[in-house]
Scaffold this active site. Structure first.
Site, short mmCIF file in Angstrom:
data_model
loop_
_atom_site.label_atom_id
_atom_site.label_comp_id
_atom_site.label_asym_id
_atom_site.label_seq_id
_atom_site.Cartn_x
_atom_site.Cartn_y
_atom_site.Cartn_z
N GLU A 190 0.83 -1.20 0.00
CA GLU A 190 0.00 0.00 0.00
C GLU A 190 0.87 1.26 0.00
O GLU A 190 0.50 2.26 -0.61
CB GLU A 190 -0.93 -0.02 1.21
CG GLU A 190 -2.19 0.81 1.04
CD GLU A 190 -3.09 0.34 -0.09
OE1 GLU A 190 -3.64 1.21 -0.80
OE2 GLU A 190 -3.26 -0.88 -0.27
N ALA B 149 3.70 1.53 -1.55
CA ALA B 149 4.28 1.67 -2.88
C ALA B 149 3.22 1.91 -3.96
O ALA B 149 3.56 2.01 -5.14
CB ALA B 149 5.08 0.42 -3.22
N GLY C 276 -4.37 -7.03 -5.79
CA GLY C 276 -5.15 -5.85 -6.13
C GLY C 276 -4.33 -4.59 -6.24
O GLY C 276 -4.63 -3.71 -7.07
N LEU D 291 -1.22 -4.36 -7.35
CA LEU D 291 -0.55 -4.40 -8.65
C LEU D 291 -1.53 -4.12 -9.78
O LEU D 291 -1.23 -3.33 -10.69
CB LEU D 291 0.13 -5.74 -8.87
CG LEU D 291 0.83 -5.84 -10.22
CD1 LEU D 291 2.30 -6.18 -10.08
CD2 LEU D 291 0.15 -6.84 -11.15
N ASP E 265 -4.28 -2.48 -9.73
CA ASP E 265 -4.66 -1.06 -9.71
C ASP E 265 -3.58 -0.18 -10.33
O ASP E 265 -3.86 0.74 -11.10
CB ASP E 265 -4.91 -0.60 -8.27
CG ASP E 265 -6.36 -0.79 -7.83
OD1 ASP E 265 -7.15 -1.30 -8.63
OD2 ASP E 265 -6.68 -0.42 -6.69
N THR F 128 -4.07 -12.70 -8.35
CA THR F 128 -3.54 -13.87 -7.65
C THR F 128 -3.92 -13.87 -6.18
O THR F 128 -3.51 -14.78 -5.45
CB THR F 128 -2.00 -13.89 -7.77
OG1 THR F 128 -1.46 -12.68 -7.22
CG2 THR F 128 -1.57 -14.03 -9.22
N LYS G 255 -12.53 0.64 -12.01
CA LYS G 255 -11.68 1.66 -11.41
C LYS G 255 -10.23 1.22 -11.30
O LYS G 255 -9.94 0.06 -11.04
CB LYS G 255 -12.20 2.04 -10.02
CG LYS G 255 -13.53 2.77 -10.04
CD LYS G 255 -13.83 3.48 -8.75
CE LYS G 255 -14.08 2.53 -7.61
NZ LYS G 255 -14.56 3.25 -6.40
N LEU H 38 -4.71 -19.29 -5.16
CA LEU H 38 -4.99 -19.13 -3.73
C LEU H 38 -4.26 -20.17 -2.88
O LEU H 38 -4.12 -20.00 -1.67
CB LEU H 38 -6.49 -19.21 -3.46
CG LEU H 38 -7.36 -18.14 -4.15
CD1 LEU H 38 -8.82 -18.34 -3.81
CD2 LEU H 38 -6.90 -16.74 -3.77
N HIS I 118 -16.64 1.03 3.37
CA HIS I 118 -15.64 1.92 2.76
C HIS I 118 -15.90 3.39 3.09
O HIS I 118 -15.48 4.28 2.36
CB HIS I 118 -15.62 1.72 1.25
CG HIS I 118 -15.10 0.37 0.84
ND1 HIS I 118 -15.83 -0.79 1.03
CD2 HIS I 118 -13.93 -0.01 0.27
CE1 HIS I 118 -15.12 -1.82 0.59
NE2 HIS I 118 -13.97 -1.37 0.12
#
Length: 406
Positions: free
Chosen positions: A100, A102, A133, A135, A137, A157, A170, A198, A284
């Site tokens: 997060e 980076a 997620g 990566l 994003d 992954t 998004k 997984l 959120h």
């Protein structure tokens, strides 16, 4: 499974003004958007051509730029290279450090630089993102910037990527200490989901992804909630893999399917978020502030879990859910090994988060609160007093529960 957000292909130019030479013009056009989300088992098996065909290109020959997390390279790098070699595709790998912290413009520009060095073709060489997620994003944001829109393919992954981060439109990166403050709407042409990944995910990240599954269950799918309540600990133990010979071997697949299907059903009619009443915003409202303040302690789903616990109390105190429903939700959070508290949860942080929500949602709270398990209602009148009382109760309940983050 296909998720499409399709608008009529219309266009027009309206000339305004009463003179022979117009003083203003209004340009109107629309572009259909279609993208695919597909389950594929054994995606890196050379006999499966899904990955090289993703993006609607010819599977024979060509080149691909593959962006991967360093950990994914360690686990699957050889298999990825062997896969593309088997299909006669020349692959170039760009490795990213992902966390997060980076998740930044700088990381996106590293991807842009790799695309430039590669000399990527926007028509026949979709970039491939393999990772969690964060990566996907970053890669999606970089693809939206490069030549104003470059196709890409997502291969999540992590569980949170499969059920949330990699299946919507998004993209985003953090900026100035704010979660996803810079971003775009730029879905991949295809998201390929292979639950085999997984198997190598650690226990905490399985729980992290199950937080987003629980979100969909509590707001839109009571049957999914029941599955989590009954099977949650076993799903973590088994990494959501089917167990051969088990009488309920399909539970893991059903949990993932229902989470994805529910998410896409909510996203598709409102892909560009023109409607700000979004049930998927549940969990959120406070979590972005909690997550960024608590870095690196909390993962995204863990912050969402704290948000859900907090707003569960808000809903119960308003009489929107019963005490029994409240207890069930907290029990599932506990069984999924998710936290309900962190030391950054102070009243000043929660009030600042609520103020940011109001700015983000066009001057209104539009906060989704549970209206029974499987339903939500939107409210605009949450007070600081409510936040204070609910926060005190949350702290008391967390102190009685072992294993929570301090």
């Amino acid at each position: 499974m296909t998720a499409g957000a399709t608008m009529a292909m219309t266009s027009g130019l309206t000339r305004t003004g009463g003179r022979s030479y117009q003083s203003s013009w209004r340009v109107t056009t629309a572009k259909p958007v279609t993208y695919d989300v597909e389950f594929r088992s054994g995606l890196l098996d050379p006999d499966d051509s899904s990955l090289v065909r993703a993006g609607g290109v010819d599977a024979a020959g060509g080149r691909r730029l593959v962006v991967m997390e360093r950990r994914i390279q360690e686990l699957y790098g050889d298999a990825v290279s062997a896969y593309f070699d088997a299909h006669g595709v020349a692959s170039t790998t760009c490795l990213l450090d992902t966390s997060e912290q980076a998740k930044s413009v700088a990381s996106a520009l590293l991807v842009v630089a790799a695309m430039d060095r590669f000399g990527i073709s926007r028509r026949s060489e979709p970039m491939i993102a393999i990772g969690g997620g964060v990566l996907t994003d970053i890669v999606g944001f970089a693809a939206s910037l490069y030549r104003r829109s470059t196709p890409y393919v997502r291969v999540p992954t992590t569980l949170i990527g499969m059920v949330d981060a990699a299946i919507g439109a998004k993209t985003g990166v953090n900026h100035d200490g704010k979660k996803n403050r810079l971003g775009s709407y730029h879905p991949s042409t295809t998201t390929l989901i292979d639950c085999v990944f997984l198997r190598t995910l650690d226990r905490r990240h399985i729980s992290n992804g199950l937080a987003e599954v629980l979100k969909m269950a509590t707001v839109a799918d009571s049957a999914l909630f029941d599955l989590l309540a009954e099977h949650g600990p076993r799903l973590i133990d088994e990494h959501l893999q089917p167990v051969p010979g088990s009488s309920d071997a399909g539970v893991a697949a059903e949990v993932i399917y229902r989470a994805i299907d529910g998410m896409l059903a909510e996203l598709q009619p409102n892909l560009w978020e023109e409607r700000l009443h979004r049930c998927v915003d549940y969990g959120h409202s406070f979590s972005p502030a909690i997550e960024m303040q608590a870095l690196p302690d909390l993962l995204h789903g863990e912050a969402v879990a704290i948000d859900m616990a907090y707003t569960t109390i808000l809903a119960r105190r308003r009489g929107l859910i019963s005490a029994a429903e409240d207890d069930r939700i907290f029990a599932v959070l506990r069984d999924l090994e998710l936290p309900v508290w962190h030391r950054v949860c102070r009243l000043d942080l929660m009030t600042a988060a609520l103020a940011d929500v109001v700015r983000h949602r066009n001057g209104r709270q539009q906060m989704p609160l549970l209206d029974g398990i499987g339903r939500v209602r939107f409210v605009d009148d949450v007070t600081v007093r409510e936040l204070h009382v609910a926060l005190a109760e949350l702290a008391d309940r967390a102190s009685l529960t072992s294993g929570q983050l301090a």
